[in-house]
Design a protein around this motif. Structure first.
Motif, PDB file in Angstrom:
ATOM      1  N   ASP A  20      24.095  -2.369  -0.542  1.00 44.97           N
ATOM      2  CA  ASP A  20      25.355  -1.795  -0.119  1.00 44.97           C
ATOM      3  C   ASP A  20      25.882  -2.555   0.755  1.00 44.97           C
ATOM      4  O   ASP A  20      26.427  -2.153   1.568  1.00 44.97           O
ATOM      5  N   ARG A  67      30.077   9.011  -5.000  1.00 49.02           N
ATOM      6  CA  ARG A  67      29.891   8.126  -5.845  1.00 49.02           C
ATOM      7  C   ARG A  67      29.763   6.944  -5.681  1.00 49.02           C
ATOM      8  O   ARG A  67      28.767   5.900  -6.737  1.00 49.02           O
ATOM      9  N   ARG A  68      29.531   6.464  -4.375  1.00 50.13           N
ATOM     10  CA  ARG A  68      28.975   4.974  -3.865  1.00 50.13           C
ATOM     11  C   ARG A  68      27.795   5.672  -3.698  1.00 50.13           C
ATOM     12  O   ARG A  68      26.933   4.537  -4.453  1.00 50.13           O
ATOM     13  N   ARG A  97      25.485   4.664  -7.423  1.00 48.01           N
ATOM     14  CA  ARG A  97      25.711   3.760  -7.586  1.00 48.01           C
ATOM     15  C   ARG A  97      23.686   2.647  -7.254  1.00 48.01           C
ATOM     16  O   ARG A  97      24.003   1.788  -7.853  1.00 48.01           O
TER      17      ARG A  97
END
Ligand SMILES: [Zn+2]
Ligand SMILES: [Zn+2]
Length: 329
Positions: free
Chosen positions: A282, A320-321, A324
């Motif tokens: 990320d 939420r991040r 993923r």
């Protein structure tokens, strides 16, 4: 590295992490490499890399013989974190990956602070690092340890190449391709050009303070040695370890392009950068140590910038991040 300036451009999917609003690979695609760096500049890189390293080797016996004043220790720690956080929060998380937005004073301050690390000017650093993310551990990555094979001899060669060998080559990443946003920023272009002056400042600044506080040439000399040379060398090796060790050994909890790893023993000295597996999973996230107990001093500093109102739109690892991401086990 056998790339030539005419090497075919990577496809859009190769550019794993174009930072937002940076037109890295919009057509017509510019070549990956710029013309080779002049030989004199390559020689300077040897000097500025190897001389601080010799000081680091000399440091232990000298500490025994000379003693080490608290002023030298304080200056070394102060300059270590000033220049180190300039690289981690500035060159890396802000300029390379745009993990947050910064006001003009913070942006310029981070560019200057990072330049004090003697790791090259901000535009060159960011261009190399964006190329590293675009080609992670594949042909085209400026400093992957995996380019020579997986036999013990190939891995030893790969380790040296990733740690510092790559710096001595004459390949230059094409800034017009990878950092058009920084090239077009007049403040940043100026700070980039001032890099030689900032190198003098980072070496002689501690000496000046040491000399003035002790009112002696000896105080200036020891501060130059410890807070100038030894501090630069230690930070060099910690930063280089992210490119070498953190692509070779350690945990890989997250699915990410290439072989980036998390290496906890380097977390404090690297100011959070050694949570490198999460970073490759990320890249635009402002916090790399997202797990429980994963110390990340750089993320804490960005949090302070946010509280002060100097930074906003910080890309924090919200649930939420994180959801993923793909866990490997
Ligand atoms: Zn990496
Ligand atoms: Zn990165």
């Amino acid at each position: 590295m056998t790339l030539s300036p005419s090497m075919p451009a990577p496809s859009r999917t190769d550019a794993a992490d174009p930072p937002p609003d940076v037109p890295i690979d919009r057509a017509p695609v510019k070549p990956v490499l710029a013309p080779p760096r002049p030989r004199a500049e390559a020689v300077l890189v040897y000097g500025f890399t190897l001389i601080p390293m010799l000081a680091l080797f000399a440091a232990v016996p000298l500490a025994w013989g000379w003693g080490l004043s608290w002023l030298d220790v304080g200056l070394a720690i102060g300059f270590y974190f000033l220049s180190g956080l300039g690289v981690t929060a500035g060159f890396h998380r802000y300029f390379t990956h745009r993990a947050f937005k910064a006001n003009r004073a913070l942006r310029n301050g981070l560019a200057v602070a990072g330049s004090l690390s003697m790791q090259g000017d901000v535009i060159t650093w960011v261009a190399d690092h964006r190329r590293h993310h675009a080609f992670t551990d594949k042909e085209g990555d400026p400093h992957s340890p995996w380019l020579f094979g997986t036999t013990p001899a190939a891995l030893a060669k790969g380790f040296f190449h990733a740690h510092l060998g790559w710096l001595f080559g004459r390949d230059r990443t094409n800034a017009d391709r990878f950092t058009p946003d920084l090239v077009a920023d007049r403040d940043i272009a100026l700070i980039s050009r001032l890099f030689p002056l900032l190198t003098v400042v980072t070496l002689l600044g501690p000496a000046l303070i040491g000399g003035l506080v002790t009112m002696s040439w000896w105080g200036a000399l020891t501060a130059f040695f410890w807070a100038g040379l030894v501090r630069v060398a230690l930070l060099h090796h910690v930063t280089w370890s992210i490119n070498s060790i953190c692509h070779m050994v350690g945990d890989r909890p997250w699915d990410a392009p290439g072989r980036a790893t998390n290496v906890w023993p380097l977390a404090v000295l690297s100011m959070g950068e050694s949570w490198h597996n999460l970073h490759h999973a990320d890249p635009t996230c402002a916090r790399h140590g997202i797990g429980r107990g994963q110390v990340d001093m750089t993320a804490r500093l960005i949090w302070v910038f946010e509280k002060l109102g100097w930074a906003d739109a910080v890309r924090w690892p919200t649930p939420r991040r994180v959801a993923r991401l793909t866990a490997r086990s």
